[in-house]
Every structure is written in structure tokens, then in C-alpha cells.
Design an enzyme around this catalytic site. Structure first.
Site, PDB file in Angstrom:
ATOM      1  N   GLY A   1      -5.693   9.982  -5.410  1.00  0.00           N
ATOM      2  CA  GLY A   1      -5.521  11.228  -6.140  1.00  0.00           C
ATOM      3  C   GLY A   1      -5.041  12.366  -5.266  1.00  0.00           C
ATOM      4  O   GLY A   1      -4.172  13.151  -5.667  1.00  0.00           O
TER       5      GLY A   1
ATOM      6  N   GLY B   1     -10.060  12.721 -10.193  1.00  0.00           N
ATOM      7  CA  GLY B   1     -10.472  11.906  -9.058  1.00  0.00           C
ATOM      8  C   GLY B   1     -10.037  12.543  -7.755  1.00  0.00           C
ATOM      9  O   GLY B   1      -8.834  12.714  -7.516  1.00  0.00           O
TER      10      GLY B   1
ATOM     11  N   GLY C   1       3.127  -7.655  -4.749  1.00  0.00           N
ATOM     12  CA  GLY C   1       1.830  -7.083  -5.076  1.00  0.00           C
ATOM     13  C   GLY C   1       1.825  -5.567  -5.106  1.00  0.00           C
ATOM     14  O   GLY C   1       2.870  -4.902  -5.205  1.00  0.00           O
ATOM     15  N   THR C   2       0.631  -5.011  -5.004  1.00  0.00           N
ATOM     16  CA  THR C   2       0.448  -3.570  -5.114  1.00  0.00           C
ATOM     17  C   THR C   2       1.214  -2.806  -4.052  1.00  0.00           C
ATOM     18  O   THR C   2       1.907  -1.827  -4.339  1.00  0.00           O
ATOM     19  CB  THR C   2      -1.044  -3.227  -5.035  1.00  0.00           C
ATOM     20  OG1 THR C   2      -1.731  -3.834  -6.135  1.00  0.00           O
ATOM     21  CG2 THR C   2      -1.264  -1.718  -5.087  1.00  0.00           C
TER      22      THR C   2
ATOM     23  N   ASP D   1      -7.577  -7.649  -2.137  1.00  0.00           N
ATOM     24  CA  ASP D   1      -8.387  -6.706  -2.904  1.00  0.00           C
ATOM     25  C   ASP D   1      -9.371  -7.369  -3.853  1.00  0.00           C
ATOM     26  O   ASP D   1     -10.358  -6.748  -4.251  1.00  0.00           O
ATOM     27  CB  ASP D   1      -7.473  -5.783  -3.724  1.00  0.00           C
ATOM     28  CG  ASP D   1      -6.663  -4.839  -2.856  1.00  0.00           C
ATOM     29  OD1 ASP D   1      -6.771  -4.928  -1.631  1.00  0.00           O
ATOM     30  OD2 ASP D   1      -5.917  -4.018  -3.421  1.00  0.00           O
TER      31      ASP D   1
ATOM     32  N   GLU E   1       3.052 -16.463  -9.243  1.00  0.00           N
ATOM     33  CA  GLU E   1       3.062 -15.015  -9.450  1.00  0.00           C
ATOM     34  C   GLU E   1       3.364 -14.717 -10.915  1.00  0.00           C
ATOM     35  O   GLU E   1       4.387 -15.150 -11.447  1.00  0.00           O
ATOM     36  CB  GLU E   1       4.101 -14.342  -8.555  1.00  0.00           C
ATOM     37  CG  GLU E   1       4.233 -12.839  -8.768  1.00  0.00           C
ATOM     38  CD  GLU E   1       2.908 -12.091  -8.671  1.00  0.00           C
ATOM     39  OE1 GLU E   1       2.546 -11.410  -9.666  1.00  0.00           O
ATOM     40  OE2 GLU E   1       2.235 -12.197  -7.628  1.00  0.00           O
TER      41      GLU E   1
ATOM     42  N   HIS F   1       2.308  12.751  27.777  1.00  0.00           N
ATOM     43  CA  HIS F   1       2.380  14.159  27.357  1.00  0.00           C
ATOM     44  C   HIS F   1       3.802  14.439  26.865  1.00  0.00           C
ATOM     45  O   HIS F   1       4.770  13.975  27.473  1.00  0.00           O
ATOM     46  CB  HIS F   1       2.045  15.068  28.525  1.00  0.00           C
ATOM     47  CG  HIS F   1       2.285  16.525  28.222  1.00  0.00           C
ATOM     48  ND1 HIS F   1       1.388  17.299  27.527  1.00  0.00           N
ATOM     49  CD2 HIS F   1       3.349  17.325  28.508  1.00  0.00           C
ATOM     50  CE1 HIS F   1       1.864  18.520  27.398  1.00  0.00           C
ATOM     51  NE2 HIS F   1       3.059  18.572  27.997  1.00  0.00           N
TER      52      HIS F   1
ATOM     53  N   SER G   1     -10.278  11.463  -4.557  1.00  0.00           N
ATOM     54  CA  SER G   1     -10.328  10.561  -3.425  1.00  0.00           C
ATOM     55  C   SER G   1      -8.908  10.289  -2.940  1.00  0.00           C
ATOM     56  O   SER G   1      -7.993  11.045  -3.230  1.00  0.00           O
ATOM     57  CB  SER G   1     -11.063   9.270  -3.814  1.00  0.00           C
ATOM     58  OG  SER G   1     -11.432   8.538  -2.657  1.00  0.00           O
ATOM     59  N   TYR G   2      -8.704   9.205  -2.214  1.00  0.00           N
ATOM     60  CA  TYR G   2      -7.490   9.008  -1.427  1.00  0.00           C
ATOM     61  C   TYR G   2      -6.220   8.996  -2.273  1.00  0.00           C
ATOM     62  O   TYR G   2      -5.268   9.731  -1.986  1.00  0.00           O
ATOM     63  CB  TYR G   2      -7.630   7.719  -0.606  1.00  0.00           C
ATOM     64  CG  TYR G   2      -8.917   7.713   0.190  1.00  0.00           C
ATOM     65  CD1 TYR G   2      -8.987   8.319   1.436  1.00  0.00           C
ATOM     66  CD2 TYR G   2     -10.068   7.159  -0.345  1.00  0.00           C
ATOM     67  CE1 TYR G   2     -10.188   8.363   2.139  1.00  0.00           C
ATOM     68  CE2 TYR G   2     -11.264   7.193   0.352  1.00  0.00           C
ATOM     69  CZ  TYR G   2     -11.324   7.801   1.592  1.00  0.00           C
ATOM     70  OH  TYR G   2     -12.504   7.859   2.279  1.00  0.00           O
TER      71      TYR G   2
END
Length: 460
Positions: free
Chosen positions: A183, A178, A41-42, A309, A35, A442, A180-181
Site C-alpha cells: 500500500g 492498508g 508468477g506474481t 508464497d 501453469e 567512499h 503496509s508495504y
């Protein structure tokens, strides 16, 4: 230079790396896990963990402001302590990272090596001034935010998701480039913290990969909270404006720029593969830098695998983990697991969240199948009404001939959890009638899924 020999080398300690090290360690293999920066990681350091912690803080603030809807009042305006908000996220990061490091340290056959790994050949890696060899090498190096070359970008300071999770100040005006997700999640959370927020998106709608009705409803949800949305941005550029940043949007000279105190660049991600010496090993990459892999995640070099990724086969923590599961099952358990067997669900963590699985309506229409379709507003879901969170809808698509569900979207309270009932049925390859006769609890959001299936009608 003499090389140290291992049974396996793992490059990168993200989501897949430590889990794979654990399985190989338990199998008695000698493992080197390398590493160069932060274990975890991310997801642990700049992605899921801190961002969803921030989302939770923003949700709490939003709920407090809505006290009147629930029959209570908070004296005076809500005060946001951004250093405390950031510290809460930072604690989650540090605790999670420490947990991973402790786990790795407890593996008797695994060695964590700090440094930047580069290939010196198909089975050889150089790191920290020494060479390591192994018959099996696993690449798990993740990705990072794309910062494209745009006019004036070199004259201003922009932030990425990595910067945002460490931010301890409240922007006066956050401009998110941006739509998308990533942003959208930051846009809503910082609006709830009290910043003025504008989203600038090149496409003519937000989250363009989704169906138009999903995009439109997400835009409505965000605009109701006071977020400005400017789509069709055909001339995005940047310039200094005193202490702030001017962001141009449209080529039309009469279109006023957006003046922001901070700019978040959220236009996509790229793999961390450009400094690994892949050429020295003969490992192929595609035009975007993603490592090409086969259905079992092996690269163009036998014995070398790419997970997470960096392989372009998934952009989520759960797909990275599943990459580990596939490789471990095939190498250690005698199974034959493949990436193409995977059904990838995902979520957009605005509030209310979007849970998604399978085909969009456009994709299903292109398939040539006879389609069934049903849609229900969240205003007709008892749990949403009880929580006073009725924005959004749920919908499902099915194949009229095979009676299999093809795709679904739940944009509404609990949508990220409720979608799993549909995901599980699709994964088990069961007809929709099996789910139709389930008896959900329920009151839940999930209890409306059988009713939604009853509403299926031929798509027009």
C-alpha cells in the site's frame, strides 16, 4: 484414465518453478511444469517487476520537480502520460515473461502444460483432461491479494495490486486501504504522479511490524509529500458517492469519510491453495490455507514439496528462489539445507527505501539478551547529503555477549543495497568486530556501517 508418468511434476511457473525445472531437466529427469495462467508468477506479472518499474518512473518525476535543489529548472509543470507509464511497466512484464517461456521451451526434458492442476491422489495430478503421475511433486502456486468482507464493499469497485500495475489513468484521489508495504509503495508513486492520496490503516501506526521509530519516520516522509495518513481506522466501510467512493474511517460520527475516485485494497495476501484438491492427496494446510512444510520444505505427504508464497515460510521473491535452492541442493547435490538456516532480509520500496534484516528492537528485548544499540541520522551520511536525500536513519542491534549483530534497519537513500553488508556478516555468523574493520568505499552509504558499529552502546 491412463496417466502419463514423469520423474517430477511442478505446479506453478512462478519464481521457484522454472529454476527447479531447469535443474531437474539438466539432471536428466522428465519434468512436467503446469501453469494455469501467466508464466513468471506474481513477481514478473503483478509484483516486483512492474511495481519497481512504476517506482522508478515516479522517482524520475519527483527528481524533475526538485530541479531547483540541484541547480536546474524544467520549463512549465511536469506532464504525466499515464498510458506511457503503464506501457513501460507492461513492456518489462512481457519481456520478462517471454524470457521465462523461452527458457522453459529450451529445456529438452521439460514440458510446459497449460491448465489448472488438481491432485487426484498423493502422486497424481489432473490437468487439461489428463492425469499425470510422478514420485516427486512440487507446489509453487503463489498467492493473491486478500479482499476482506467489509461493510458496503459489494456496492463499489476496488482495486488490488494486480489492477494497479495495469492502470492507465491517473486517479483524482486514490484511497489506499492498508498501511503496509504494498500500500505504501503505491501511495507514494501515485502521489508523485499527481494524484491526491489518502492512506487508511486499521492499526495505530503504519507498517506495524517495524519498530515505532521506523513507522513514525515513514509516516513523516509520506506526509511531507502531501499524502494524508489516517491510522486507528476502526470503522472502515464503503458507499457510493455519485461517481466516486466514500470510505468511512472512524466509528466517531463526527469523523468525515474520505471521498476517493479509486480505492486500492492492500490489507494482505492469501495463498492460492483453495482449489488444488489438496484433500485428495492428504496434504495438510494451516488455518490460513498455507501448506504446512517441514524444515526441508516437504509437506505432510512424502515426495510432495511446497515452495514460495504458498507455504507460509516467506513472502518474497528471494525467499521463493531460496526455497528452490534448498530443495535442489538436498535432492540433487547431497546437501542438507533447511529453511531455518535462512536469514530473511527485505525492503520497503518507498523513497527513500527501507532495508531490513533480523530482529526488531521489540523482538530483541523479548529475547532477554544484553543488547547494544546504535543509530545515525542520514543527515550525517555524506552520500545522502551529496544527493540531497537526507531523510531517514540507520540503526543496528547487537548481542553484547556474543558480539553478533541481531538486526538492522537502513531507512534512507541506498538502504536496500547497503543493508546487504550487514546481512552478509550475519549470514556468515561473524562478530561485529570483523565488519568494524572493513574498509568500505567512499563516498557510499555503506561506508558509515563500521562507524555505526563504533557507536554501539548498551540499550536502555
Amino acid at each position: 484414465m491412463s496417466a502419463r508418468a514423469f520423474d517430477a511434476i511442478i505446479i506453478g511457473a512462478g519464481q521457484a518453478g522454472p529454476s527447479l525445472a531447469g535443474r531437474l531437466n539438466d539432471a536428466g529427469m522428465r519434468v512436467a511444469i503446469i501453469e494455469r495462467h501467466l508464466v513468471g508468477g506474481t513477481c514478473v506479472n503483478t509484483g516486483c517487476k512492474p511495481t519497481k518499474t512504476l517506482v522508478a518512473s515516479a522517482y524520475a518525476v519527483h527528481t524533475a520537480r526538485r530541479g531547483g535543489d540541484y541547480g536546474f529548472a524544467v520549463d512549465g509543470p511536469i506532464q504525466i502520460d499515464m498510458p506511457a507509464v503503464a506501457a513501460r511497466a507492461r513492456k518489462v512484464i512481457l519481456d520478462s515473461r517471454a524470457g521465462n517461456e523461452t527458457w522453459l521451451a529450451g529445456m529438452t526434458n521439460a514440458e510446459l502444460i497449460r491448465g489448472h492442476a488438481r491432485f487426484a491422489g498423493p502422486n497424481t495430478v489432473e490437468v487439461a483432461g489428463e492425469q499425470l503421475t510422478a514420485p516427486r511433486i512440487f507446489i509453487n502456486v503463489g498467492g493473491r491479494a486478500v479482499v476482506p468482507d467489509m461493510p458496503g464493499l459489494g456496492d463499489v469497485t476496488v482495486l488490488t495490486n494486480t489492477d494497479m500495475v495495469a492502470l492507465e489513468v491517473l486517479p483524482r484521489h486514490l484511497v489506499v486501504v492498508g498501511g503496509s508495504y504494498i500500500g505504501l509503495e503505491f501511495a507514494q508513486m501515485y502521489r508523485r504522479f499527481g494524484a491526491e492520496v489518502t492512506i487508511v490503516e486499521r492499526s495505530d501506526r503504519l507498517i506495524a511490524r517495524e519498530d515505532p521509530d521506523v513507522s513514525a519516520e515513514v509516516r513523516t516522509i509520506l506526509e511531507r509529500e502531501g499524502i494524508a495518513v489516517r491510522t486507528g481506522a476502526d470503522c472502515i466501510g464503503f458507499a457510493r458517492n455519485g461517481d466516486e467512493i466514500s470510505v468511512s474511517v472512524h466509528c466517531d460520527g463526527n469523523s468525515a469519510p474520505v471521498i476517493g475516485s479509486h480505492v486500492l485494497m492492500a490489507v494482505g495476501r492469501r495463498p492460492n491453495t483453495d482449489d488444488l484438491g489438496l484433500d485428495a492427496a492428504g496434504i495438510d494446510v494451516d488455518a490460513r490455507g498455507y501448506i504446512t512444510v517441514d524444515d526441508r520444505l516437504q509437506t505432510s505427504v512424502p515426495g510432495v514439496y511446497a515452495l514460495g508464497d504458498c507455504n507460509g515460510r516467506g513472502a518474497f521473491t528471494h525467499t521463493a528462489y531460496n526455497d528452490f535452492e534448498i530443495v535442489a541442493a538436498n535432492l540433487l547435490d547431497g546437501e542438507d539445507r533447511r529453511v531455518t538456516q535462512r536469514l530473511t532480509g527485505y525492503a520497503l520500496y518507498i523513497d527513500p527505501p527501507l532495508g531490513r534484516i533480523g530482529m526488531t528492537e521489540a523482538e530483541a528485548a523479548r529475547s532477554g539478551r544484553r543488547l547494544l544499540h546504535a543509530k545515525r541520522a542520514m543527515t550525517r551520511v555524506g552520500r545522502a547529503v551529496e544527493k540531497a536525500e537526507t531523510q531517514g536513519f540507520m540503526k543496528v542491534l547487537a548481542d553484547a555477549d556474543t558480539r553478533r549483530i541481531l538486526g538492522a534497519a537502513i531507512l534512507g537513500t541506498g538502504g536496500d543495497e547497503a543493508i546487504h553488508g550487514i546481512l552478509d556478516m550475519m549470514n556468515a555468523d561473524q562478530p561485529l568486530d570483523a565488519l568494524r574493520w572493513a574498509v568500505p568505499i567512499h563516498p557510499t552509504v555503506s561506508e558509515l556501517i563500521p562507524t555505526l558499529l563504533l557507536d554501539l552502546r548498551p540499550a536502555t
